[in-house]
Design a protein around this motif. Structure first.
Motif, PDB file in Angstrom:
ATOM      1  N   TYR A 220       0.893  -1.274  -0.077  1.00 50.23           N
ATOM      2  CA  TYR A 220      -0.287   0.216   0.052  1.00 50.23           C
ATOM      3  C   TYR A 220       1.006   0.980  -0.410  1.00 50.23           C
ATOM      4  CZ  TYR A 220      -3.926  -2.980   1.005  1.00 50.23           C
ATOM      5  OH  TYR A 220      -4.765  -3.998   1.703  1.00 50.23           O
ATOM      6  N   ARG A 221       0.882   1.888  -1.105  1.00 51.22           N
ATOM      7  CA  ARG A 221       1.657   3.651  -0.972  1.00 51.22           C
ATOM      8  C   ARG A 221       1.325   4.360  -0.292  1.00 51.22           C
ATOM      9  NH1 ARG A 221       3.469   4.142  -5.919  1.00 51.22           N
ATOM     10  NH2 ARG A 221       3.353   6.529  -5.874  1.00 51.22           N
ATOM     11  N   TYR A 222       0.075   4.534   0.548  1.00 54.44           N
ATOM     12  CA  TYR A 222       0.159   6.075   2.164  1.00 54.44           C
ATOM     13  C   TYR A 222       0.188   5.001   2.894  1.00 54.44           C
ATOM     14  CZ  TYR A 222      -1.491   7.415  -2.584  1.00 54.44           C
ATOM     15  OH  TYR A 222      -1.623   7.823  -4.302  1.00 54.44           O
ATOM     16  N   ALA A 223       0.121   3.498   3.525  1.00 50.38           N
ATOM     17  CA  ALA A 223       0.162   2.893   4.688  1.00 50.38           C
ATOM     18  C   ALA A 223       0.896   3.259   5.739  1.00 50.38           C
ATOM     19  CB  ALA A 223      -0.304   1.929   4.326  1.00 50.38           C
ATOM     20  N   PHE A 224       0.946   3.645   6.705  1.00 51.20           N
ATOM     21  CA  PHE A 224       2.358   2.857   7.526  1.00 51.20           C
ATOM     22  C   PHE A 224       2.280   1.573   8.843  1.00 51.20           C
ATOM     23  CE2 PHE A 224       0.490   7.613   7.047  1.00 51.20           C
ATOM     24  CZ  PHE A 224       2.138   8.181   6.485  1.00 51.20           C
ATOM     25  N   SER A 225       3.747   1.505   9.093  1.00 50.59           N
ATOM     26  CA  SER A 225       3.571   0.137   9.995  1.00 50.59           C
ATOM     27  C   SER A 225       4.956   0.733  11.198  1.00 50.59           C
ATOM     28  CB  SER A 225       3.808  -1.109   9.799  1.00 50.59           C
ATOM     29  OG  SER A 225       3.941  -1.784  10.048  1.00 50.59           O
ATOM     30  N   PHE A 226       4.829   0.944  11.991  1.00 51.24           N
ATOM     31  CA  PHE A 226       5.287   1.257  13.014  1.00 51.24           C
ATOM     32  C   PHE A 226       5.724   0.275  13.913  1.00 51.24           C
ATOM     33  CE2 PHE A 226       3.879   5.578  11.741  1.00 51.24           C
ATOM     34  CZ  PHE A 226       4.963   5.841  11.486  1.00 51.24           C
ATOM     35  N   SER A 227       5.270  -0.768  14.031  1.00 52.20           N
ATOM     36  CA  SER A 227       5.658  -1.462  15.263  1.00 52.20           C
ATOM     37  C   SER A 227       6.920  -2.636  14.743  1.00 52.20           C
ATOM     38  CB  SER A 227       4.083  -3.244  15.030  1.00 52.20           C
ATOM     39  OG  SER A 227       4.012  -3.404  14.215  1.00 52.20           O
ATOM     40  N   GLY A 228       7.020  -3.152  13.407  1.00 52.71           N
ATOM     41  CA  GLY A 228       8.421  -3.669  13.157  1.00 52.71           C
ATOM     42  C   GLY A 228       9.164  -2.756  13.359  1.00 52.71           C
ATOM     43  N   LEU A 229       9.575  -1.352  13.138  1.00 49.90           N
ATOM     44  CA  LEU A 229      10.249  -0.710  13.605  1.00 49.90           C
ATOM     45  C   LEU A 229      10.999  -0.434  15.139  1.00 49.90           C
ATOM     46  CD1 LEU A 229      12.267   2.217  12.913  1.00 49.90           C
ATOM     47  CD2 LEU A 229      10.394   3.479  13.173  1.00 49.90           C
ATOM     48  N   LYS A 230       9.416  -0.837  15.986  1.00 49.66           N
ATOM     49  CA  LYS A 230       9.921  -0.184  17.835  1.00 49.66           C
ATOM     50  C   LYS A 230      10.730  -2.291  17.906  1.00 49.66           C
ATOM     51  CE  LYS A 230       6.122  -1.702  19.364  1.00 49.66           C
ATOM     52  NZ  LYS A 230       4.639  -2.055  19.157  1.00 49.66           N
ATOM     53  N   THR A 231      10.218  -3.098  17.052  1.00 50.49           N
ATOM     54  CA  THR A 231      11.053  -4.535  17.860  1.00 50.49           C
ATOM     55  C   THR A 231      12.461  -4.716  17.144  1.00 50.49           C
ATOM     56  OG1 THR A 231       8.646  -5.549  16.912  1.00 50.49           O
ATOM     57  CG2 THR A 231      10.733  -7.096  17.244  1.00 50.49           C
ATOM     58  N   ALA A 232      12.523  -4.154  16.369  1.00 45.85           N
ATOM     59  CA  ALA A 232      14.448  -3.513  15.436  1.00 45.85           C
ATOM     60  C   ALA A 232      14.879  -2.900  16.604  1.00 45.85           C
ATOM     61  CB  ALA A 232      13.681  -2.991  14.065  1.00 45.85           C
ATOM     62  N   MET A 233      13.915  -2.300  17.161  1.00 50.54           N
ATOM     63  CA  MET A 233      14.728  -0.805  18.397  1.00 50.54           C
ATOM     64  C   MET A 233      14.878  -2.410  19.828  1.00 50.54           C
ATOM     65  SD  MET A 233      15.589   2.205  17.397  1.00 50.54           S
ATOM     66  CE  MET A 233      15.576   2.708  19.339  1.00 50.54           C
ATOM     67  N   LEU A 234      14.508  -2.324  19.771  1.00 48.44           N
ATOM     68  CA  LEU A 234      14.122  -3.749  20.704  1.00 48.44           C
ATOM     69  C   LEU A 234      15.610  -4.410  20.654  1.00 48.44           C
ATOM     70  CD1 LEU A 234      12.783  -5.118  23.540  1.00 48.44           C
ATOM     71  CD2 LEU A 234      11.940  -6.371  21.919  1.00 48.44           C
ATOM     72  N   ARG A 235      15.633  -4.905  19.463  1.00 52.07           N
ATOM     73  CA  ARG A 235      16.110  -6.090  18.954  1.00 52.07           C
ATOM     74  C   ARG A 235      17.774  -5.449  19.335  1.00 52.07           C
ATOM     75  NH1 ARG A 235      13.716  -8.939  19.523  1.00 52.07           N
ATOM     76  NH2 ARG A 235      12.194 -10.361  18.723  1.00 52.07           N
ATOM     77  N   GLN A 236      18.378  -4.244  19.021  1.00 51.91           N
ATOM     78  CA  GLN A 236      19.390  -3.572  18.283  1.00 51.91           C
ATOM     79  C   GLN A 236      19.882  -3.369  20.284  1.00 51.91           C
ATOM     80  OE1 GLN A 236      21.772  -2.145  16.875  1.00 51.91           O
ATOM     81  NE2 GLN A 236      20.747  -2.879  15.279  1.00 51.91           N
ATOM     82  N   VAL A 237      18.673  -3.179  20.736  1.00 57.68           N
ATOM     83  CA  VAL A 237      18.978  -2.509  22.715  1.00 57.68           C
ATOM     84  C   VAL A 237      18.942  -3.518  23.645  1.00 57.68           C
ATOM     85  CG1 VAL A 237      18.277  -1.679  24.552  1.00 57.68           C
ATOM     86  CG2 VAL A 237      17.879  -0.545  22.581  1.00 57.68           C
ATOM     87  N   GLU A 238      18.813  -4.656  22.752  1.00 56.86           N
ATOM     88  CA  GLU A 238      18.708  -6.049  23.617  1.00 56.86           C
ATOM     89  C   GLU A 238      20.682  -6.501  22.895  1.00 56.86           C
ATOM     90  OE1 GLU A 238      14.520  -8.196  24.387  1.00 56.86           O
ATOM     91  OE2 GLU A 238      16.228  -8.510  22.419  1.00 56.86           O
ATOM     92  N   SER A 239      20.685  -6.588  21.641  1.00 60.58           N
ATOM     93  CA  SER A 239      22.250  -7.422  21.399  1.00 60.58           C
ATOM     94  C   SER A 239      23.469  -5.854  22.152  1.00 60.58           C
ATOM     95  CB  SER A 239      22.395  -7.142  20.090  1.00 60.58           C
ATOM     96  OG  SER A 239      22.828  -5.724  19.579  1.00 60.58           O
ATOM     97  N   ILE A 240      23.654  -4.408  22.347  1.00 60.27           N
ATOM     98  CA  ILE A 240      24.033  -4.182  22.552  1.00 60.27           C
ATOM     99  C   ILE A 240      23.789  -4.135  23.741  1.00 60.27           C
ATOM    100  CG2 ILE A 240      24.900  -1.952  23.067  1.00 60.27           C
ATOM    101  CD1 ILE A 240      23.004  -1.276  20.661  1.00 60.27           C
ATOM    102  N   LYS A 241      22.301  -4.547  25.195  1.00 63.73           N
ATOM    103  CA  LYS A 241      23.441  -5.109  26.501  1.00 63.73           C
ATOM    104  C   LYS A 241      24.178  -6.201  26.690  1.00 63.73           C
ATOM    105  CE  LYS A 241      19.239  -1.852  28.391  1.00 63.73           C
ATOM    106  NZ  LYS A 241      17.891  -2.322  28.725  1.00 63.73           N
ATOM    107  N   SER A 242      23.838  -7.057  25.571  1.00 66.44           N
ATOM    108  CA  SER A 242      24.371  -8.561  25.846  1.00 66.44           C
ATOM    109  C   SER A 242      25.451  -8.373  25.972  1.00 66.44           C
ATOM    110  CB  SER A 242      23.610  -9.198  25.085  1.00 66.44           C
ATOM    111  OG  SER A 242      23.693  -9.107  23.418  1.00 66.44           O
ATOM    112  N   SER A 243      26.105  -7.536  25.026  1.00 67.24           N
ATOM    113  CA  SER A 243      27.807  -7.469  25.103  1.00 67.24           C
ATOM    114  C   SER A 243      28.078  -6.420  25.794  1.00 67.24           C
ATOM    115  CB  SER A 243      28.155  -6.575  23.178  1.00 67.24           C
ATOM    116  OG  SER A 243      27.841  -4.539  23.234  1.00 67.24           O
TER     117      SER A 243
END
Ligand code: KG4
Ligand code: ZN
Length: 362
Positions: A220-243
């Motif tokens: 859809y050209r004008y649709a938005f989705s932000f839940s995947g972005l939120k999960t990607a941020m969570l993964r980044q934070v988890e991976s930095i913390k675990s290191s």
């Protein structure tokens, strides 16, 4: 129901979420004059719980409104005898919170024998653009980005709207609030992320742009989705913390703010170009974000699209925008609302006119 008189000085109340607000606006032959805008934010109280607690919101609106009403009259130098109409937000929002503003508004209207107008909260956000210096004339495209909504709306004429795009999961403001929480920043997340992001590298973390797939293939050209972005941020934070490293808060905040802005800008421009609209309006709490404001102006300029930004003070919830929406309704000849009009947590924007029906929708 009565028609409001010609000279229109209107008092408006906003209590749909966690801001209690009262404003008085005068319509001077089509020019809106802001006489006062009083806001009591409850954000500090809700911050303790990480988000808005509906029961606390209702109680705090009840405590704040009488004081705000007194302050609004004192600040404008007016008395209720100078007021021609009363407005209050009646949908959408938290039911208990809406009820406080609506009952107070209807009580004032009855006491002073004035017309009452129930206002759609999103129509209020759209009307915030009328409080700027050079408001656009329809038709135009609006990007409405708040804590509860991310929508692309075509304003065909005053009070006539078509929804062209929306978020299929979280609203952009909600994503700011959730990511702020993840980063240990306070509620509301938008302003907190903006402060920290100023010091960061916005290209440090590549993040997804959340597209919404069509069942038959493509997006859809004008649709938005932000839940995947939120999960990607969570993964980044988890991976930095675990290191065992410390979180680069500034870079994470800047990268997040950058990708949200890019998505909002590119899909809005795509929609405006497809629809042949050369005016683009941006309103709502997230529209206060400076990176987003600048990016929208810069990118739109390249496509000869004129950008109209709501004044920063009227991006987040306030009653001046509710007054502006109510005065527009009076200007287009809408009757006032029924005194029997209740409140509703949900109401589509294209049903806002039903708030002025003699038999109210709720
Ligand atoms: O329009 P608004 O006051 O309330 C709703 O109708 O939802 O929007 C509040 C939302 C919150 O999610 C808040 O985090 C976000 O707007 N917000 C911002 C900024 N100021 C408020 N987001 C990004 N940058 C900001 N400066
Ligand atoms: Zn709002």
């Amino acid at each position: 129901m009565r028609y409001a008189p010609k000279a229109q000085t209107l008092i408006a109340l906003e209590t749909s979420c966690d801001e209690s607000a009262v404003a008085i606006v005068r319509n001077n032959v089509g020019h809106l004059e802001l006489l006062t805008s009083q806001i009591a934010s409850q954000a500090g109280e809700h911050a303790k719980w990480g988000g808005v607690v509906p029961e606390i919101a209702s109680r705090m609106h009840l405590e704040a409104l009488p004081l705000l009403l007194e302050e609004a009259l004192a600040d404008s130098g007016l008395s209720m005898e100078d007021i021609d109409a009363v407005a209050a937000t009646v949908a959408p929002g938290l039911s208990g919170a809406l009820l406080i503003g609506s009952v107070t508004g209807r009580t004032l209207a009855s006491l002073y024998d004035l017309p009452f107008l129930g206002v759609h909260h999103l129509e209020g956000h759209l009307a915030s653009i009328l409080l700027g210096d050079n408001p656009p004339k329809p038709p135009y495209l609006v990007l409405l980005v708040s804590g509860g909504h991310t929508e692309l709306i075509k304003v065909i004429s005053e009070g006539k709207y078509t929804l062209l795009g929306r978020s299929h999961d979280d609203a952009a403001g909600e994503a700011f609030d959730k990511v702020a929480r993840l980063l240990g920043l306070p509620y509301p997340g938008g302003p907190a992320i903006e402060v920290v992001a100023k010091l960061g590298d916005s290209r440090k973390f590549p993040l997804p742009k959340g597209r919404v797939s069509k069942p038959g293939g493509g997006f859809y050209r004008y649709a938005f989705s932000f839940s995947g972005l939120k999960t990607a941020m969570l993964r980044q934070v988890e991976s930095i913390k675990s290191s065992g490293k410390t979180l680069p808060l500034e870079d994470l905040a800047a990268s997040f703010e950058q990708v949200v802005s890019e998505v909002l800008v590119s899909r809005s421009l795509c929609c405006a170009l497809d629809q042949g609209l050369n005016k683009l309006v941006m309103v709502g709490g997230v529209a206060a974000n400076q990176r987003l404001r600048k990016m929208m102006i810069d990118k739109a300029y390249k496509h000869s699209i004129e950008v109209y930004l709501a004044p920063k003070a009227f991006c987040t919830d306030n009653a001046a925008m509710i007054a502006a929406a109510a005065l527009s309704r009076l200007g287009t000849g809408s009757l006032s609302s029924s005194m029997q009009l209740g409140v509703s947590p949900r109401l589509a924007l294209d049903e806002a006119s039903s708030l002025y029906n003699s038999i109210p929708p709720f």
